[in-house]
Design an enzyme around this catalytic site. Sequence first.
Site, PDB file in Angstrom:
ATOM      1  CE  LYS A 129     -11.032   4.776   6.730  1.00 58.95           C
ATOM      2  NZ  LYS A 129     -10.654   6.118   7.142  1.00 58.95           N
TER       3      LYS A 129
HETATM    4  C1  LIG Z   1     -11.185   7.531   7.508  1.00 59.49           C
HETATM    5  C2  LIG Z   1     -10.995   8.705   6.664  1.00 59.49           C
HETATM    6  C3  LIG Z   1     -10.451   9.898   7.165  1.00 59.49           C
HETATM    7  C4  LIG Z   1     -10.201  10.142   8.628  1.00 59.49           C
HETATM    8  O1  LIG Z   1      -9.397   9.186   9.217  1.00 59.49           O
HETATM    9  P1  LIG Z   1      -9.542   8.903  10.815  1.00 59.49           P
HETATM   10  O2  LIG Z   1      -8.341   8.070  11.094  1.00 59.49           O
HETATM   11  O3  LIG Z   1     -10.831   8.163  11.001  1.00 59.49           O
HETATM   12  O4  LIG Z   1      -9.530  10.202  11.513  1.00 59.49           O
HETATM   13  C5  LIG Z   1     -10.212  10.926   6.278  1.00 59.49           C
HETATM   14  N1  LIG Z   1     -10.504  10.815   4.982  1.00 59.49           N
HETATM   15  C6  LIG Z   1     -11.045   9.700   4.462  1.00 59.49           C
HETATM   16  C7  LIG Z   1     -11.316   9.629   2.999  1.00 59.49           C
HETATM   17  C8  LIG Z   1     -11.327   8.610   5.288  1.00 59.49           C
HETATM   18  O5  LIG Z   1     -11.888   7.513   4.772  1.00 59.49           O
END
Ligand SMILES: *Cc1c(COP(=O)(O)O)cnc(C)c1O
Length: 374
Positions: free
Chosen positions: A179
């Site tokens: 991210k």
């Molecule tokens: C990555 C992601 C999540 C979940 O996040 P995690 O930290 O991996 O649990 C939820 N929604 C979207 C759109 C994502 O890209």
Amino acid sequence: MLPYGRQSINEADVEAVSEVLRGEWLTTGPYVARFEEELEKFTGAARVVSCTSGTAALHIAYAAAGTGPGDEVITTPMTFVATASGALATGAKVVFADIDETANIDPAAVEAAVTPATKIIAGVDYAGQPVEIDRLNEIAHANGALTVEDAAHSIGSLVDGRPIGSVADLTTFSFFPTKNMTTAEGGAVATLDEDLGRRAHEFHFIGLVRDRERMRYPDEGPWHQEVHEWGLNYRLSDVHAALGISQLARLEQFKKRRREIFDRYQRELAGIDGVEVHRIRDGVDPIWHLYPARILGGRRREVFEKMRERGIGVQVNYLPVYWHPLFEDLGYKRGMCPNAERFYSEQLSLPLFADLTDDDQTRVIETLAEVLAS
Ligand SMILES: *Cc1c(COP(=O)(O)O)cnc(C)c1O
């Protein structure tokens, strides 16, 4: 293999984490408090609760809103499964509304899906581009519902000059390594409403009530704390929070670099046959998490495989959520959201991360052009 996304860790990040390890508190200490305060300042939210993942953040947001059996959560199929499965975890029913040209949830489709049972409208800032939050808020509030903005892709984005975290009733972030900023695993919930913030905090903290004024048995003793509604332990540790503080200080630089890479893809792919660039609406200032190219002519799988063979770790984001067997087994049928299904069939994420070099991006673009010409 060149990955599609990757963290950027510098010496300041390493030092920040080491400092916690040498100190007294590994969790529920001063770094968590400071990380949450800095996120409040950065997003303009009234309250931020950090937690163990973006998936946890979604569960917390739905739970804080009081979502449960008999409620409906309207969301997009073009997202990671957690946006929808987090709603299932509360006992609510998930209703999918199709996407528009930007791959974000289409407010008109949301409007058509609203019923008296609608509790939450949950949009996702796909690739980093903010949803049309003003329209979603309007539709939600006119029906006694709340908005949740899954901003796993978009911490640092602005919509009409306002930071993400300050525009929806509840906003969720993910700090997974791919991210825009990372705490290794981690996430957060931001809200404009103090009461929702308190509920989010308690849910992620086992449901413990420590405020004497709210206790049923305030005279039990100075050790006393009590649980009124059940919660989970979704707390982020100070080790992770320290990395988050350090990464947040670098986010504007990440945004600038991600924008350069995104813009170059938009410019240079526009001249290549067989690929379409991403659609962007007016009024948004995104931090770009993904570069979603669209591969035309039914060639997405072939292009995916050939790019991987050539060492370029492309990705597909996302399988329409209701194609997952979990949802299929609940009776959701293919064909429900044709725009999302078509987008999925063409979508290919190209490498995009702050430390991607110009040379590597040149290689990605040249390889894609070669594969498409073959
Ligand atoms: C990555 C992601 C999540 C979940 O996040 P995690 O930290 O991996 O649990 C939820 N929604 C979207 C759109 C994502 O890209």
